[in-house]
Structures are given as C-alpha cells and as structure tokens.
Design an enzyme around this catalytic site. Structure first.
Site, PDB file in Angstrom:
ATOM      1  N   MET A  12      -2.466 -25.244 -19.298  1.00  0.00           N
ATOM      2  CA  MET A  12      -2.768 -23.825 -19.046  1.00  0.00           C
ATOM      3  C   MET A  12      -4.221 -23.500 -19.391  1.00  0.00           C
ATOM      4  O   MET A  12      -4.505 -22.444 -19.965  1.00  0.00           O
ATOM      5  CB  MET A  12      -1.828 -22.925 -19.877  1.00  0.00           C
ATOM      6  CG  MET A  12      -0.374 -23.113 -19.547  1.00  0.00           C
ATOM      7  SD  MET A  12       0.729 -22.225 -20.672  1.00  0.00           S
ATOM      8  CE  MET A  12       0.749 -23.320 -22.092  1.00  0.00           C
ATOM      9  N   ASP A  38      12.558 -21.571 -13.800  1.00  0.00           N
ATOM     10  CA  ASP A  38      11.238 -20.927 -13.699  1.00  0.00           C
ATOM     11  C   ASP A  38      10.551 -21.310 -12.396  1.00  0.00           C
ATOM     12  O   ASP A  38      11.028 -22.156 -11.658  1.00  0.00           O
ATOM     13  CB  ASP A  38      10.195 -21.384 -14.732  1.00  0.00           C
ATOM     14  CG  ASP A  38      10.649 -21.915 -16.004  1.00  0.00           C
ATOM     15  OD1 ASP A  38      11.194 -21.163 -16.784  1.00  0.00           O
ATOM     16  OD2 ASP A  38      10.376 -23.099 -16.216  1.00  0.00           O
ATOM     17  N   LYS A  85       7.652 -15.718 -11.636  1.00  0.00           N
ATOM     18  CA  LYS A  85       6.793 -14.600 -11.265  1.00  0.00           C
ATOM     19  C   LYS A  85       7.047 -14.237  -9.801  1.00  0.00           C
ATOM     20  O   LYS A  85       7.150 -15.104  -8.951  1.00  0.00           O
ATOM     21  CB  LYS A  85       5.336 -15.056 -11.411  1.00  0.00           C
ATOM     22  CG  LYS A  85       4.418 -13.982 -11.910  1.00  0.00           C
ATOM     23  CD  LYS A  85       3.038 -14.542 -12.131  1.00  0.00           C
ATOM     24  CE  LYS A  85       2.835 -14.926 -13.579  1.00  0.00           C
ATOM     25  NZ  LYS A  85       1.466 -15.321 -13.888  1.00  0.00           N
TER      26      LYS A  85
HETATM   27  N1  SAH Z   1       6.955 -27.486 -20.245  1.00  0.00           N
HETATM   28  C1  SAH Z   1       5.916 -27.930 -19.340  1.00  0.00           C
HETATM   29  C2  SAH Z   1       4.622 -27.170 -19.552  1.00  0.00           C
HETATM   30  C3  SAH Z   1       4.706 -25.685 -19.283  1.00  0.00           C
HETATM   31  S1  SAH Z   1       3.162 -24.885 -19.465  1.00  0.00           S
HETATM   32  C4  SAH Z   1       5.695 -29.425 -19.513  1.00  0.00           C
HETATM   33  O1  SAH Z   1       6.232 -30.030 -20.446  1.00  0.00           O
HETATM   34  O2  SAH Z   1       4.988 -29.996 -18.695  1.00  0.00           O
HETATM   35  C5  SAH Z   1       2.549 -24.885 -17.814  1.00  0.00           C
HETATM   36  C6  SAH Z   1       1.347 -25.799 -17.692  1.00  0.00           C
HETATM   37  O3  SAH Z   1       1.752 -27.158 -17.609  1.00  0.00           O
HETATM   38  C7  SAH Z   1       0.521 -25.565 -16.469  1.00  0.00           C
HETATM   39  O4  SAH Z   1      -0.362 -24.477 -16.614  1.00  0.00           O
HETATM   40  C8  SAH Z   1      -0.231 -26.882 -16.370  1.00  0.00           C
HETATM   41  O5  SAH Z   1      -1.298 -26.922 -17.288  1.00  0.00           O
HETATM   42  C9  SAH Z   1       0.826 -27.874 -16.823  1.00  0.00           C
HETATM   43  N2  SAH Z   1       1.545 -28.468 -15.690  1.00  0.00           N
HETATM   44  C10 SAH Z   1       2.851 -28.396 -15.444  1.00  0.00           C
HETATM   45  N3  SAH Z   1       3.185 -29.095 -14.347  1.00  0.00           N
HETATM   46  C11 SAH Z   1       2.032 -29.635 -13.885  1.00  0.00           C
HETATM   47  C12 SAH Z   1       1.706 -30.471 -12.787  1.00  0.00           C
HETATM   48  N4  SAH Z   1       2.624 -30.891 -11.918  1.00  0.00           N
HETATM   49  N5  SAH Z   1       0.413 -30.835 -12.630  1.00  0.00           N
HETATM   50  C13 SAH Z   1      -0.531 -30.437 -13.484  1.00  0.00           C
HETATM   51  N6  SAH Z   1      -0.284 -29.648 -14.553  1.00  0.00           N
HETATM   52  C14 SAH Z   1       0.984 -29.256 -14.752  1.00  0.00           C
END
Ligand code: SAH
Length: 265
Positions: free
Chosen positions: A175, A41, A63
């Site tokens: 998110m 992704d 995207k």
């Molecule tokens: N599977 C991922 C989450 C996917 S949803 C996990 O376990 O982290 C995507 C959301 O994760 C983003 O909108 C944000 O809120 C958060 N996110 C992912 N990576 C991030 C990062 N490096 N810094 C801050 N928020 C992050």
C-alpha cells in the site's frame, strides 16, 4: 433454513492468495465449494471468485462507485451475524488474512461473539510477487532479514524506518504507491543509499503483471512515469537487482548499472 438449524455455524478467515487462482490453497478451494456464504473484498481476483459455486451466496464488501469500503465494524458484525444464523461462512481476503488484512480484528470479533472460527493462511503478496519476479526476498549473499511494512500511514513519521532497508536487508512495502516518493526521501534521509535497487510489482501473479525496476532515488518518479496502478508492491534492497524486471531508470545521471550491483555480490 432447515439445513442451517441442523448444525452450528462456523466462520473461516481464508487467504485467497495474491491473484492467480492456482495459488489458492487446497483447503481454501474446498471451503469455497462447501460454504453457505462467501464474504469477500475487492482484492480477491475474478479467477478465485469464479471458483465459488453459483448456489453459494456472495457478499462483496469491496469499494464501490457510490460508497467506500464497508467499515470494519460493519464487516465484523456481518460475519458474526451470518455465522450465528447457522451458516458456514467464508470470509475471503486477498493474500494472507493476517498480513495487513485486518484478519486479527475479525478474529477478535469472532472470539468476543463466541463463534467457532478458523484461520486459513494464504500466499501473501510479498511472497507471490517476489516469486513471480524471480526475486529472492532473502539471499545468503544479499539479505538475511526481510520486513513487511504498510506504506499508507498518513504521517510517515509514525513508522520508524531506520534499519528497515540497507545492507543485508530487504524492505517490502504494501500500500505504498501514494507515498512512494515520500518513503524514498525518508529512507535516503535516514542514510539508505539512493542507489539501492528497487523493484515495483504491479498486479503480481496475474496475466497483467508488470515488474519494473529502478534505483531508490528514482522510485517516486517511476511510479508516476509508468502510471503504476494498485495493487502494487515495492521491494527495496539489493535482491531487487536479481529480479527478472524491466529496467526503468529515469535520468541517465542516476543510471548506476543495476547489472553491476547484481554482480558485486
Ligand atoms: N492481505 C494482503 C495484503 C492486503 S493490503 C496480502 O497478504 O497480500 C493490500 C496491498 O497488498 C496492496 O495495496 C498491495 O500493496 C499489495 N498487493 C496485494 N495483492 C497484490 C498483487 N497481486 N500485486 C501487487 N501487490 C499486491
């Protein structure tokens, strides 16, 4: 391809961690080096993608300018098809595959198709961002419960927010940038103190990371004022006062000192 005919295909649902390639698990790094194809992704950072050897096929389902993220059923079909073709398929996802990563849906699709599948955990954004900010999600004095909540629900009333934040609790919102203001309003309407500390971590664990802090009542304004960009995580709770963060309080009227909050414990 001869190579593929000699062994059955297998699918790995692999967590890439929150951004910093050093936070990849050893298993994930080993699988990237041995894969036939990596399906990833947009959330997977460049540093992690750089670890994929040049001969390994890469398919992005991120995207793009002229199309939205590939629909989940098409992604499911893609990874199943590649595995049935006899390939070693790594489905690489940001953070942990099972935390807001739709890993459960991909696992179901693999099971229905009868293909071999294994899940490799990753450091989820909450753990990575909190660690970077020096913010303990639980703390004996401040929080004995922590909740991970998706903030992007179209209708915030879908989620029962009562009890997720407040005394003894830490709330981590994934998110939640677009709905930050509405979430803060909802929490406050449900009785959460407007003066509760909040930390916002933007691009956590990367070289561009920013950690900003304010009070719950100012959360929506902070996101706009500081032009916080995705990916970002919102952490609500007394533990946020312990973070190594830039204090970005808005109107002076709400500036109940975060230091005082931290010292109360
Ligand atoms: N599977 C991922 C989450 C996917 S949803 C996990 O376990 O982290 C995507 C959301 O994760 C983003 O909108 C944000 O809120 C958060 N996110 C992912 N990576 C991030 C990062 N490096 N810094 C801050 N928020 C992050």
């Amino acid at each position: 391809m001869e190579k593929h005919l000699s062994r059955p295909g297998k699918l790995w649902l692999v967590g890439a961690g929150p951004g910093d390639p050093d936070l990849l698990t050893l298993r994930a790094a080993r699988l990237l080096a041995a894969a036939d194809v990596v399906v990833h992704d947009g959330l997977v950072g460049e540093g992690v993608l750089a670890l994929i050897p040049p001969h390994v096929e890469r398919i992005s389902v991120a995207k793009q300018r002229n199309r939205h993220t590939m629909k989940q059923d098409l992604i499911n079909a893609l990874i199943v098809r590649e595995t049935l073709a006899g390939k070693q398929v790594v489905r690489l996802k940001g953070g942990d595959p099972f935390i807001f990563g739709r890993g459960g849906e991909e696992l179901d699709a693999a099971r229905v198709a009868g293909i071999a599948v294994e899940v490799v955990p990753g450091i989820t954004a909450a753990a990575g961002c909190a660690a970077q900010a020096g913010l303990p999600l639980t703390h004996r004095e401040d929080a004995s419960a922590v909740s991970f909540v998706a903030g992007q629900c179209r209708d915030l009333t879908d989620q029962d927010w009562s009890g997720l934040a407040g005394h003894g609790r830490t709330l981590v919102i994934y998110m939640g940038l677009a709905t930050a203001s509405a979430i803060a309003d909802k929490l406050i309407a449900d009785g959460v103190s407007p003066g509760l500390p909040v930390a916002v971590v933007e691009r956590g664990t990367t070289a561009e990371a920013r950690v900003l802090r304010t009070l719950l009542t100012d959360l929506g304004d902070l996101v706009v004022r500081e032009k916080v960009a995705s990916p970002a995580l919102i952490i609500v709770g007394k533990v946020a006062a312990r973070a190594d963060a830039l204090d970005c309080l808005g109107a002076p009227g709400i500036a109940a000192s975060l230091k005082d909050i931290a010292c109360e414990s």
